[in-house]
Write a protein that holds these residues in place. Sequence first.
Motif, PDB file in Angstrom:
ATOM      1  N   LYS A   1     -10.865  -6.441 -13.290  1.00 40.53           N
ATOM      2  CA  LYS A   1     -10.213  -5.128 -13.381  1.00 40.53           C
ATOM      3  C   LYS A   1      -8.739  -5.213 -12.974  1.00 40.53           C
TER       4      LYS A   1
ATOM      5  N   TYR B   1       1.000   3.423 -12.152  1.00 46.44           N
ATOM      6  CA  TYR B   1       2.384   3.150 -11.714  1.00 46.44           C
ATOM      7  C   TYR B   1       2.950   1.882 -12.338  1.00 46.44           C
TER       8      TYR B   1
ATOM      9  N   ARG C   1      -0.837   4.930   0.965  1.00 49.84           N
ATOM     10  CA  ARG C   1      -0.493   3.940  -0.065  1.00 49.84           C
ATOM     11  C   ARG C   1       0.922   4.183  -0.594  1.00 49.84           C
ATOM     12  N   PRO C   2       1.910   3.771   0.201  1.00 44.32           N
ATOM     13  CA  PRO C   2       3.295   3.999  -0.209  1.00 44.32           C
ATOM     14  C   PRO C   2       3.688   3.089  -1.365  1.00 44.32           C
TER      15      PRO C   2
ATOM     16  N   HIS D   1       7.926  -1.114  -4.304  1.00 46.95           N
ATOM     17  CA  HIS D   1       8.150  -1.067  -5.751  1.00 46.95           C
ATOM     18  C   HIS D   1       9.559  -0.483  -5.999  1.00 46.95           C
TER      19      HIS D   1
ATOM     20  N   VAL E   1       0.718  -6.686  -3.799  1.00 45.04           N
ATOM     21  CA  VAL E   1       0.270  -7.049  -5.151  1.00 45.04           C
ATOM     22  C   VAL E   1       0.973  -6.150  -6.175  1.00 45.04           C
TER      23      VAL E   1
ATOM     24  N   GLU F   1      -1.820 -13.459  -5.510  1.00 44.50           N
ATOM     25  CA  GLU F   1      -3.175 -13.213  -6.014  1.00 44.50           C
ATOM     26  C   GLU F   1      -3.350 -13.772  -7.431  1.00 44.50           C
TER      27      GLU F   1
ATOM     28  N   ALA G   1      -8.245   2.880  -7.465  1.00 43.87           N
ATOM     29  CA  ALA G   1      -7.554   1.718  -6.899  1.00 43.87           C
ATOM     30  C   ALA G   1      -6.225   1.543  -7.582  1.00 43.87           C
TER      31      ALA G   1
HETATM   32  C1  EPZ Z   1      -4.152  -4.053  -5.108  1.00 41.61           C
HETATM   33  O1  EPZ Z   1      -3.714  -2.791  -4.617  1.00 41.61           O
HETATM   34  C2  EPZ Z   1      -5.552  -3.830  -5.631  1.00 41.61           C
HETATM   35  N1  EPZ Z   1      -5.522  -2.807  -6.676  1.00 41.61           N
HETATM   36  C3  EPZ Z   1      -6.454  -3.402  -4.481  1.00 41.61           C
HETATM   37  O2  EPZ Z   1      -7.771  -3.363  -4.992  1.00 41.61           O
HETATM   38  C4  EPZ Z   1      -6.417  -4.444  -3.354  1.00 41.61           C
HETATM   39  O3  EPZ Z   1      -7.138  -3.971  -2.245  1.00 41.61           O
HETATM   40  C5  EPZ Z   1      -4.968  -4.701  -2.935  1.00 41.61           C
HETATM   41  O4  EPZ Z   1      -4.172  -5.049  -4.093  1.00 41.61           O
HETATM   42  C6  EPZ Z   1      -4.834  -5.825  -1.908  1.00 41.61           C
HETATM   43  O5  EPZ Z   1      -5.407  -7.002  -2.417  1.00 41.61           O
HETATM   44  C7  EPZ Z   1      -5.141  -3.133  -7.908  1.00 41.61           C
HETATM   45  O6  EPZ Z   1      -4.829  -4.277  -8.222  1.00 41.61           O
HETATM   46  C8  EPZ Z   1      -5.174  -2.056  -8.951  1.00 41.61           C
HETATM   47  P1  EPZ Z   1      -0.811  -3.824  -2.131  1.00 41.61           P
HETATM   48  P2  EPZ Z   1      -2.170  -2.564  -4.296  1.00 41.61           P
HETATM   49  O7  EPZ Z   1       0.412  -3.220  -2.707  1.00 41.61           O
HETATM   50  O8  EPZ Z   1      -1.352  -3.337  -5.263  1.00 41.61           O
HETATM   51  C9  EPZ Z   1       1.217  -1.808   1.710  1.00 41.61           C
HETATM   52  C10 EPZ Z   1      -9.921  -2.495  -5.294  1.00 41.61           C
HETATM   53  O9  EPZ Z   1     -10.881  -2.218  -4.528  1.00 41.61           O
HETATM   54  N2  EPZ Z   1       2.317  -1.422   0.794  1.00 41.61           N
HETATM   55  O10 EPZ Z   1      -0.914  -5.306  -2.037  1.00 41.61           O
HETATM   56  O11 EPZ Z   1      -1.953  -1.115  -4.177  1.00 41.61           O
HETATM   57  C11 EPZ Z   1      -0.038  -0.973   1.459  1.00 41.61           C
HETATM   58  O12 EPZ Z   1       0.029   0.275   2.100  1.00 41.61           O
HETATM   59  C12 EPZ Z   1      -8.497  -2.130  -4.925  1.00 41.61           C
HETATM   60  O13 EPZ Z   1     -10.061  -3.040  -6.410  1.00 41.61           O
HETATM   61  C13 EPZ Z   1       3.466  -0.861   1.317  1.00 41.61           C
HETATM   62  O14 EPZ Z   1       3.601  -0.689   2.531  1.00 41.61           O
HETATM   63  O15 EPZ Z   1      -2.099  -3.254  -2.865  1.00 41.61           O
HETATM   64  C14 EPZ Z   1      -1.120  -1.878   1.988  1.00 41.61           C
HETATM   65  O16 EPZ Z   1      -1.259  -1.717   3.365  1.00 41.61           O
HETATM   66  C15 EPZ Z   1      -8.353  -1.254  -3.737  1.00 41.61           C
HETATM   67  N3  EPZ Z   1       4.461  -0.495   0.450  1.00 41.61           N
HETATM   68  C16 EPZ Z   1      -0.591  -3.280   1.688  1.00 41.61           C
HETATM   69  O17 EPZ Z   1       0.810  -3.123   1.440  1.00 41.61           O
HETATM   70  C17 EPZ Z   1       4.348  -0.667  -0.896  1.00 41.61           C
HETATM   71  O18 EPZ Z   1       5.317  -0.318  -1.620  1.00 41.61           O
HETATM   72  C18 EPZ Z   1      -1.224  -3.955   0.474  1.00 41.61           C
HETATM   73  O19 EPZ Z   1      -1.002  -3.183  -0.686  1.00 41.61           O
HETATM   74  C19 EPZ Z   1       3.182  -1.242  -1.399  1.00 41.61           C
HETATM   75  C20 EPZ Z   1       2.167  -1.608  -0.546  1.00 41.61           C
END
Ligand code: EPZ
Length: 425
Positions: A22, A95, A121-122, A126, A163, A188, A425
């Motif tokens: 996904k 997004y 989820r900020p 990005h 990610v 990842e 997600a």
């Molecule tokens: C991706 O979310 C996945 N979703 C999530 O999977 C997964 O848990 C996550 O990566 C971590 O592996 C998709 O790929 C669609 P991040 P994403 O940006 O990209 C902080 C599932 O169950 N952060 O790596 O949103 C954030 O708050 C889902 O399939 C900022 O502070 O994750 C978090 O604490 C749920 N500022 C951390 O980083 C930002 O601008 C990780 O978020 C972005 C993120």
Amino acid sequence: MRKFYIEGGHKLTGTVKVSGAKNAALPIISASLLGSGPSLLEDIPDLKDVRNLAEIIRRMGARVDYQDNTMEIDPRSLDQYATDPELAGKIRASYYMLGVMLARQGQARTSLPGGCSIGNRPIDLHLKGFKALGAEVNINGNIVELTAPELTGNKIYLDYPSVGATINIMLAATGAKGQTVIENAAREPEIVDLANYLTVMGAKIKGVGTDVIKITGQEALHGEEHRIIPDRIEAGTYIIAGALMGQDVYVKNVLVEHIKPLLAKLGEMGVELEEDIAGVRVAAPEKLDSVDVKTLPYPGFPTDLQAQMMVLLTQADTASVVTETVWEDRFKHVEELETMGASINVDDNSALVKPARLTGAEVEATDLRAGAALILAGLKANGVTVVENIGHVERGYEDIEEKLTALGAEMEKVEGTIESQVTTA
Ligand code: EPZ
């Protein structure tokens, strides 16, 4: 509201095939809009999130045909830069349209989902990236609008290896003049899969899979064929099911190197595992040793398997500690597991999981992976477990009921009338 009824205690035997990932499919479908012609994407899992994203890009004017896990996307007729606000609000990955539309036509608009069930989820990282490339960012309520008559490559350091930010900046940078360097980038496998697809489309990307990614913008990319990698989180979920209830379960279509952190922990617990080139054979041992687990960005233990792993740890011989470092609020499954008899003490971002017998109960899936964990708990528990709000689970697991039933689980989906509101997600 639809529910799963699960009668616990049935042993699992046989083969289960993992679907396409996904979290790779969503950015890759988005990236297909950067092509000058159609793309053919294979192994696209049939999930609610995927169908929502397909509908978002259809409404932007692209042609999308989706059947039998194959999606053909022709972006030539795309004539909008903004996403449908209602649909975009349902799926977090909308997004990615920001990065894509910025690269494609220098203008992007989408609405962001509101509060989400795994923590704040900020998208500041990005936006920091888009600004560094020269975009003007305007935020009005939950609407984000970007404009950039021209994007120029730049060096961007991510405060956290996000990610989504890594993907979005990569997407935008394919349309920027010159080189973009993302430092402290996420590593990842889904990001590597996206980069592989962008590369066959004509993009110039180096360093993917390491924490420094360099993208040199190109005039134009073309449409291409691509097969999505197997879903490592779905694979991990079925492997944990095998560790809990398996007599002899073979989980196939697995890229074993993507799930090393899980396999290492299961090995330490005494789970019987046999890896080969296409999958993992797993059986539940007589006794499970406890282990401590800490979630981290890849290649650490994935947060998306934390809840499922916690279920297995309830069956270990002594207590284990689970520490969640990626999301600030991803222990909602704890309360539901306690309803089933689990004994778990949460202190801030750590959970002390003590051995317990699980008993069937009525529980609620509070998010996608929490829902998967409750299903696993239901397979192990004495009696019948009812998992409510399974819309969350359907967002991320293709045919989970069919797949588990084929292995010998007693599980049934009961249709209701009220569709729950699900933020994704
Ligand atoms: C991706 O979310 C996945 N979703 C999530 O999977 C997964 O848990 C996550 O990566 C971590 O592996 C998709 O790929 C669609 P991040 P994403 O940006 O990209 C902080 C599932 O169950 N952060 O790596 O949103 C954030 O708050 C889902 O399939 C900022 O502070 O994750 C978090 O604490 C749920 N500022 C951390 O980083 C930002 O601008 C990780 O978020 C972005 C993120």
